[in-house]
Write a protein that holds these residues in place. Structure first.
Motif: not given
Length: 329
Positions: A214-218, A272-280
């Protein structure tokens, strides 16, 4: 003999007691402290000859390691950039490891797994016992288990799971010696992993791999691990999955089990400046350098995330309710 030297010598002696009940998972005994407690640091994605704040992170690891009286260090892979080691004489081993992690508290055993960048070089070099003659702290295998009595640590070789690494071998080099063919290797590894988890009676079960589940990054989730590994972790009551790969710090709690996902990939190059939110259930995210500490007893686990200045960014505690119940009876 100084306490740290004695502990390191004890660990080296126990390394000679490696057993191999299963084909892939060798078991290594590492005794906890006399009071049945265990403390460690986890770091990943670090080996850059001290650059990108690697030296600063190492300095803070040394200070926190001294405060906590750590028993060992866990490296979650991508130990040497950009392409692992060329051979056992590669100076990067000393320049990125021995000469960087010099603090007294870090002169203890390091248990390491390989990351995808390590496989891009000579993966066999990092597994070679010759490196331990250069620096006795170093212990790296593809997959193994550290038996610390109150906790079992399952180190898993996750790079072969990822299908895209196997494509276009002429331009996409990975050292698959002793790994190919992929399906057979993964099948055997998962069988041994399941057998080891099923036999474990430790209070804490902790699985360590390089790649994210599980990850919200790159890199986000690793589909192959979500499909093949995650159900097993849930089924056998694993408490923590610790990884690197994403160059950040994260804590995500599972939506359907007590499992927690920790990312400790801030050993050097980050931001990295990347944030990708998920349902977790995202509990904490920091897009920068740092590391993690774990303090374990039979009753509880205390986890902390530190930044490059040694400041605590996030902390929480897990308790084992059955332990408290039994103690009250």
């Amino acid at each position: 003999m100084p306490t740290m030297a004695l502990r390191l010598l004890t660990t080296v002696l126990y390394l000679s007691l490696i057993s191999s009940a299963t084909a892939e998972f060798q078991r290594i005994l590492h005794l906890p402290k006399p009071n049945a407690s265990l403390t460690l640091l986890a770091i990943g994605d670090w080996g850059r000859n001290g650059t990108f704040n690697q030296s600063q992170v190492a300095h803070q690891m040394g200070k926190i390691g001294e405060e906590l009286n750590i028993d060992f260090v866990v490296s979650v892979g991508d130990n040497f950039y950009e392409s692992g080691l060329t051979d056992v004489e590669d100076k990067s081993f000393e320049d990125s490891f021995t000469k960087i992690y010099t603090a007294r508290s870090l002169q203890t055993q390091w248990y390491s797994v390989l990351g995808n960048h390590d496989y891009r070089g000579n993966a066999m070099a990092q597994l070679d016992p010759i490196l331990r003659s250069i620096d006795s702290r170093w212990f790296c295998k593809r997959s193994f288990m550290v038996d610390a009595e109150i906790a079992h640590f399952f180190f898993l070789d996750t790079t072969p799971f990822v299908k895209k690494y196997w494509k276009n071998p002429k331009t996409n080099h990975y050292d698959w010696r002793e790994v190919a063919p992929r399906k057979k290797y993964i099948s055997n590894l998962l069988k041994d992993m399941e057998s080891s988890l099923a036999e474990s009676t430790a209070t804490w079960k902790i699985v360590i791999g390089h790649h994210t589940i599980r990850s919200v990054s790159e890199h986000g989730e690793t589909p192959e691990l979500v499909e093949l590994l995650l159900p097993m972790l849930i089924n056998y009551g694993v408490d923590l999955y610790i990884n690197g790969h994403d160059h950040c710090l994260q804590h995500i709690s599972s939506t359907d089990s007590p499992l927690h996902f920790l990312t400790s990939g801030g050993g050097s190059k980050a931001w990295r400046g990347i944030f990708m939110p998920t349902t977790e259930n995202l509990q904490f995210y920091y897009d920068g350098q740092g590391f993690v500490s774990l303090e374990l007893t039979l009753a509880e686990a205390n986890i902390k995330f530190y930044d490059v200045y040694g400041s605590v960014l996030h902390k929480w505690r897990i308790t084992k309710e059955f332990y408290h119940y039994n103690m009250r009876r």
